[in-house]
Design a protein around this motif. Sequence first.
Motif, short mmCIF file in Angstrom:
data_model
loop_
_atom_site.label_atom_id
_atom_site.label_comp_id
_atom_site.label_asym_id
_atom_site.label_seq_id
_atom_site.Cartn_x
_atom_site.Cartn_y
_atom_site.Cartn_z
N LEU A 35 4.63 17.43 -2.78
CA LEU A 35 6.10 17.16 -3.03
C LEU A 35 6.53 16.49 -4.52
O LEU A 35 7.30 16.34 -5.17
N ILE A 36 5.66 15.09 -4.35
CA ILE A 36 5.95 14.11 -5.45
C ILE A 36 5.27 14.86 -6.65
O ILE A 36 5.81 14.54 -7.90
N SER A 37 4.30 15.54 -6.77
CA SER A 37 3.75 16.22 -7.72
C SER A 37 4.72 17.19 -8.32
O SER A 37 4.78 17.13 -9.84
N ASP A 38 5.26 17.93 -7.61
CA ASP A 38 6.43 19.01 -8.03
C ASP A 38 7.52 18.25 -8.74
O ASP A 38 8.07 18.96 -9.62
N ASP A 64 0.64 -1.29 -0.13
CA ASP A 64 -0.03 0.03 -0.15
C ASP A 64 0.82 1.14 0.03
O ASP A 64 1.67 1.29 0.78
N PRO A 65 0.83 2.03 -1.04
CA PRO A 65 1.58 3.27 -0.95
C PRO A 65 0.86 4.66 -0.80
O PRO A 65 1.43 5.73 -0.88
N ALA A 66 -0.33 4.54 -0.14
CA ALA A 66 -1.08 5.83 -0.04
C ALA A 66 -2.00 6.04 1.04
O ALA A 66 -2.22 7.34 1.42
N SER A 89 1.76 12.97 -12.34
CA SER A 89 0.20 13.28 -12.55
C SER A 89 -0.73 12.48 -11.60
O SER A 89 -1.93 12.70 -11.35
N SER A 90 -0.38 10.97 -11.48
CA SER A 90 -1.01 10.29 -10.67
C SER A 90 -1.08 10.33 -9.12
O SER A 90 -2.01 9.95 -8.58
N ILE A 91 -0.16 11.02 -8.81
CA ILE A 91 0.01 11.01 -7.31
C ILE A 91 -0.97 11.62 -6.47
O ILE A 91 -1.49 11.25 -5.29
N LYS A 92 -1.87 12.48 -7.09
CA LYS A 92 -3.02 13.18 -6.61
C LYS A 92 -4.21 12.36 -6.41
O LYS A 92 -5.20 12.64 -5.45
N ARG A 133 -3.61 0.50 -1.74
CA ARG A 133 -3.28 -0.58 -2.59
C ARG A 133 -3.18 -0.53 -3.98
O ARG A 133 -3.22 -1.65 -4.71
N ASP A 134 -3.05 0.72 -4.57
CA ASP A 134 -2.86 0.83 -5.97
C ASP A 134 -1.42 0.59 -6.34
O ASP A 134 -0.40 0.27 -5.43
N SER A 135 -1.29 0.04 -7.48
CA SER A 135 0.12 -0.24 -8.32
C SER A 135 0.61 0.65 -8.88
O SER A 135 -0.11 1.58 -9.79
N TRP A 136 1.73 1.33 -8.82
CA TRP A 136 2.19 2.78 -9.20
C TRP A 136 3.73 2.48 -9.40
O TRP A 136 4.40 2.18 -8.74
#
Length: 227
Positions: free
Chosen positions: A164-167, A152-154, A171-174, A179-182
Motif C-alpha cells: 500500500l505504501i509502495s503504491d 521502530d517503523p518496520a 521505493s524504500s518501503i520494501k 529501527r531505520d530512519s525514514w
Amino acid sequence: MKGRQGLRRLVLLVVVLAAVVACVLVVLRQSSYILDVDDPPSSTQSRVKDVAPSVGPCRGGPSCPDGHFSFRILSGAANVVSPTICLEDKLVLGSMMNNAGSGINIVVLNGKTGQVGKTGYFNMYDGDVKVLIDFLQAVEQGSVLLMASYDDPANKLNDEARSLISDLGSSSIKVLGYRDSWVFVGGKGSGKKSNFEKHIKSDAEKNKYEGWPEMVELEGCIPKFLE
C-alpha cells in the motif's frame, strides 16, 4: 574593595534576571502556541486545524512557486525525540500537538487544497498492522501523505502494508527495517514514484545513537494534485 564586590554582585544580579526573563518569554510563547491547537487526538487519527506559524523547526521552510505546498519533515531521533511534520511553515504533527508517537507517523493532505485532514501514528514494534492498513485503504484518491519514522517503523510491517505504501510512490518501503530512519511524501492515485524520500538503515557499526541511526530531514515543494 567593598565597592568592587558590590559592583560584581550587581552585575551578577542583572545577568540572573535577564536569564529568568528570557525563560519566562519562552514559556509564554510555547503556552500561547499550545492553546491554539485542537484537543489531543487518538493514536490513529485526528482532525487538525490551522495553527500559528512555528518558531521552531517549521521556520524558514522552502519558498515554493504557485500551485505547490511547502513542507518539511524530520524523522524521530532514536526513541527520545519525536518526529516533526510542517506544512507551509506550520506545525501539523509533533510532540507540541500531542499527535506524534512511536512507529510510522502520517499526515494526510488534500492534494488540491492543501488542507490537512487526518493524522495518525501507528506502533510498528508490537502494535496491530491492520490498523495501519485500514487507515491507508480509507485515504481518498488525490490525497498527499507525509510520513516519518520514530523508534521502530518496520517490525510489524507485512507485505500488504508495504504494498500500500509502495503504491503511494515509496521505493524504500520494501527494504525498510527495524529501527531505520525514514521520511517520505507520496500521493494516492498518482501512479508515480516519489522524488521525496530519505532512508537510513540501522547499522550497529554506523549508528549515531546507541541502537538507532541519525535522524533524517526532508523538505521541498509538493505540486497540487491534478486530475
